[in-house]
Design a protein around this motif. Structure first.
Motif, PDB file in Angstrom:
ATOM      1  N   ILE A 170       0.839  -1.200   0.000  1.00 32.74           N
ATOM      2  CA  ILE A 170       0.000   0.000   0.000  1.00 32.74           C
ATOM      3  C   ILE A 170       0.874   1.251   0.000  1.00 32.74           C
ATOM      4  O   ILE A 170       0.615   2.216  -0.741  1.00 32.74           O
ATOM      5  CB  ILE A 170      -0.952  -0.012   1.206  1.00 32.74           C
ATOM      6  N   ALA A 171       1.916   1.250   0.824  1.00 36.74           N
ATOM      7  CA  ALA A 171       2.827   2.397   0.881  1.00 36.74           C
ATOM      8  C   ALA A 171       3.521   2.614  -0.450  1.00 36.74           C
ATOM      9  O   ALA A 171       3.676   3.756  -0.914  1.00 36.74           O
ATOM     10  CB  ALA A 171       3.853   2.187   1.992  1.00 36.74           C
ATOM     11  N   ALA A 172       3.954   1.510  -1.088  1.00 42.68           N
ATOM     12  CA  ALA A 172       4.630   1.619  -2.380  1.00 42.68           C
ATOM     13  C   ALA A 172       3.694   2.174  -3.441  1.00 42.68           C
ATOM     14  O   ALA A 172       4.082   3.022  -4.257  1.00 42.68           O
ATOM     15  CB  ALA A 172       5.181   0.256  -2.799  1.00 42.68           C
ATOM     16  N   GLY A 252      10.422  14.360  -8.659  1.00 40.71           N
ATOM     17  CA  GLY A 252      11.188  14.385  -9.897  1.00 40.71           C
ATOM     18  C   GLY A 252      11.742  13.049 -10.324  1.00 40.71           C
ATOM     19  O   GLY A 252      12.730  12.981 -11.065  1.00 40.71           O
ATOM     20  N   SER A 253      11.108  11.953  -9.901  1.00 37.78           N
ATOM     21  CA  SER A 253      11.578  10.610 -10.233  1.00 37.78           C
ATOM     22  C   SER A 253      10.475   9.829 -10.946  1.00 37.78           C
ATOM     23  O   SER A 253       9.291  10.163 -10.817  1.00 37.78           O
ATOM     24  CB  SER A 253      11.999   9.865  -8.960  1.00 37.78           C
ATOM     25  N   PRO A 254      10.837   8.766 -11.664  1.00 40.36           N
ATOM     26  CA  PRO A 254       9.807   7.923 -12.291  1.00 40.36           C
ATOM     27  C   PRO A 254       9.029   7.154 -11.228  1.00 40.36           C
ATOM     28  O   PRO A 254       9.502   6.963 -10.106  1.00 40.36           O
ATOM     29  CB  PRO A 254      10.628   6.981 -13.179  1.00 40.36           C
ATOM     30  N   TRP A 255       7.832   6.670 -11.606  1.00 42.29           N
ATOM     31  CA  TRP A 255       6.963   6.016 -10.630  1.00 42.29           C
ATOM     32  C   TRP A 255       7.612   4.808  -9.985  1.00 42.29           C
ATOM     33  O   TRP A 255       7.428   4.553  -8.787  1.00 42.29           O
ATOM     34  CB  TRP A 255       5.652   5.607 -11.306  1.00 42.29           C
ATOM     35  N   TRP A 256       8.400   4.043 -10.761  1.00 46.59           N
ATOM     36  CA  TRP A 256       8.987   2.826 -10.202  1.00 46.59           C
ATOM     37  C   TRP A 256      10.044   3.126  -9.142  1.00 46.59           C
ATOM     38  O   TRP A 256      10.323   2.285  -8.284  1.00 46.59           O
ATOM     39  CB  TRP A 256       9.594   1.965 -11.309  1.00 46.59           C
ATOM     40  N   VAL A 259       8.509   2.803  -5.700  1.00 47.14           N
ATOM     41  CA  VAL A 259       8.400   1.435  -5.190  1.00 47.14           C
ATOM     42  C   VAL A 259       9.729   0.985  -4.592  1.00 47.14           C
ATOM     43  O   VAL A 259       9.781   0.451  -3.475  1.00 47.14           O
ATOM     44  CB  VAL A 259       7.970   0.486  -6.326  1.00 47.14           C
ATOM     45  N   LEU A 260      10.813   1.219  -5.320  1.00 48.85           N
ATOM     46  CA  LEU A 260      12.137   0.809  -4.822  1.00 48.85           C
ATOM     47  C   LEU A 260      12.503   1.550  -3.537  1.00 48.85           C
ATOM     48  O   LEU A 260      13.007   0.945  -2.583  1.00 48.85           O
ATOM     49  CB  LEU A 260      13.194   1.056  -5.901  1.00 48.85           C
ATOM     50  N   MET A 261      12.239   2.850  -3.518  1.00 46.45           N
ATOM     51  CA  MET A 261      12.606   3.642  -2.341  1.00 46.45           C
ATOM     52  C   MET A 261      11.756   3.265  -1.133  1.00 46.45           C
ATOM     53  O   MET A 261      12.228   3.339   0.006  1.00 46.45           O
ATOM     54  CB  MET A 261      12.460   5.123  -2.649  1.00 46.45           C
ATOM     55  N   PHE A 266      12.321   1.526   4.059  1.00 46.51           N
ATOM     56  CA  PHE A 266      11.755   0.730   5.150  1.00 46.51           C
ATOM     57  C   PHE A 266      12.847  -0.106   5.808  1.00 46.51           C
ATOM     58  O   PHE A 266      12.957  -0.155   7.041  1.00 46.51           O
ATOM     59  CB  PHE A 266      10.645  -0.177   4.616  1.00 46.51           C
ATOM     60  N   GLY A 267      13.680  -0.752   4.987  1.00 49.98           N
ATOM     61  CA  GLY A 267      14.778  -1.542   5.543  1.00 49.98           C
ATOM     62  C   GLY A 267      15.780  -0.686   6.283  1.00 49.98           C
ATOM     63  O   GLY A 267      16.223  -1.032   7.389  1.00 49.98           O
ATOM     64  N   CYS A 268      16.139   0.461   5.702  1.00 49.11           N
ATOM     65  CA  CYS A 268      17.084   1.371   6.353  1.00 49.11           C
ATOM     66  C   CYS A 268      16.534   1.881   7.677  1.00 49.11           C
ATOM     67  O   CYS A 268      17.246   1.904   8.687  1.00 49.11           O
ATOM     68  CB  CYS A 268      17.389   2.533   5.409  1.00 49.11           C
TER      69      CYS A 268
END
Length: 371
Positions: A170-172, A252-256, A259-261, A266-268
């Motif tokens: 959901i967050a992604a 200023g980033s693409p949608w994908w 998801v990666l961030m 979350f891990g960081c």
């Protein structure tokens, strides 16, 4: 994650078993649930970091070191607090007394401080156009609105088979949706949701794992390496990712990339939060009692933070030197500590923990138990 906060202590009281309404009236009431010094210490220290982070904002352009510390703190201070909030929401349901505490301890403070912040900004910034909107939380009040949304969904997350992965998805998805807009500050509500859900699923033994001696020793090099990495990355990445209030496209980033961030941050954040918990003392300290006043300190210090930026309190050149940054850091910690004290809590109890029995119907179960 009180006596004057009206939210986290309410959560702790919720965790205590409810007396049986049909029990014999002669039976003595159960003893009050003892507060855990570890969680009070963690809440207080997390709020101190929040205040320090706000105090560093005007200094970031003049110091790469301050900027590095800023993003390190922002990577985990709210996740650490939100996880504890989720942990003490584990038993939340729609029982009348718990709903009343949610309304008086979260909704009422939200209405009061959202209005107060808006009026304060109108006066301090001479901006009569500043709207008073309960649907668009301004500055620090987003957390109260988010807490309300998260807590009323707590029963749902207890039913879901894989709650944390679902919350992460959901967050992604939220980070890929620039059309969500500012209403209810839903970007923050959704992007911070996995930390609350994680707190709902944690048990006492999970906190014991990060409080072991091995974890404390490992936390030191991990934190040091994180600061070094942040010093390198601070000029190479957009700090907006750490605020969790914008979509990837708005940054200023693409949608994908959103998801990666989402998964990377979350891990960081979990690693740094574990390091933070590892060094939280489990015994009573001089500041343990202040953990009961964290929401008071959180909301009140916002007026000072806004005043500093509006009225140019950082105009003195020496404040933008290393000794000045140290002074600002210590002052922020001292001020928020003062705002968490019992006298300040009592003074603002009318807004943070109002007596509103007049507004609610009497619970029949409580009446039977009182007879």
């Amino acid at each position: 994650m009180t006596q004057a906060t009206g939210q986290l202590a309410d959560q702790e009281r919720d965790a205590a078993p409810r007396p049986d309404a049909e029990a014999a009236p002669e039976a003595p009431p159960p003893p009050a649930r003892k507060r855990d010094a570890f969680f009070d210490n963690a809440k207080y220290l997390a709020i101190v970091l929040v205040a320090m982070g706000h105090a560093w904002e005007p200094l970031r352009d003049d110091s790469r070191a301050v900027s590095a510390l800023y993003i390190v703190v922002y990577a985990f201070h709210m996740p650490a607090f939100i996880i504890i909030s989720g942990y003490f929401s584990r038993s939340f349901d729609f029982r009348p007394d718990r709903v009343r505490r949610l309304l008086t301890g979260v909704v009422v403070p939200y209405v009061v401080f959202e209005t107060a912040y808006s009026l304060f900004h109108r006066w301090a910034a001479d901006d009569p156009s500043m709207p008073i909107s309960l649907l668009d939380p301004w500055y620090l009040t987003w957390f109260l609105l988010a807490l309300f949304v998260w807590r009323i969904t707590a029963p749902i997350w207890r039913l879901v088979r894989w709650p944390v992965p679902v919350a992460l998805c959901i967050a992604a998805l939220a980070t890929t949706s620039p059309d969500i807009g500012d209403d209810l500050d839903l970007q923050r509500v959704l992007q911070f949701l996995p930390f609350f859900v994680l707190g709902l699923r944690l048990k006492p033994e999970h906190f014991q794992l990060v409080r072991r001696r091995e974890a404390r020793l490992l936390a030191v090099p991990v934190a040091a390496l994180t600061v070094v990495f942040a010093y390198w990355a601070v000029t190479r990445m957009n700090m907006g990712w750490f605020f969790h209030r914008d979509s990837a496209q708005e940054l200023g980033s693409p949608w994908w990339a959103g998801v990666l961030m989402t998964f990377a941050l979350f891990g960081c954040s979990l690693v740094l939060t574990a390091c933070f918990y590892a060094w939280i003392p489990g015994r009573r300290m001089w500041f343990t009692a202040l953990g009961a006043g964290t929401l008071c300190g959180y909301l009140l210090h916002g007026f000072l933070a806004q005043s500093a930026s509006t009225w140019g309190w950082y105009g003195a050149g020496w404040l933008h030197t290393p000794p000045g940054a140290v002074f600002v850091t210590l002052l922020a910690g001292a001020v928020v500590t003062l705002l968490c004290t019992a006298p300040v809590q009592r003074l603002f109890r009318f807004a943070l923990e109002p007596w509103m029995e007049w507004a609610f119907e009497k619970d029949p179960g409580e009446e039977r138990h009182a007879k």
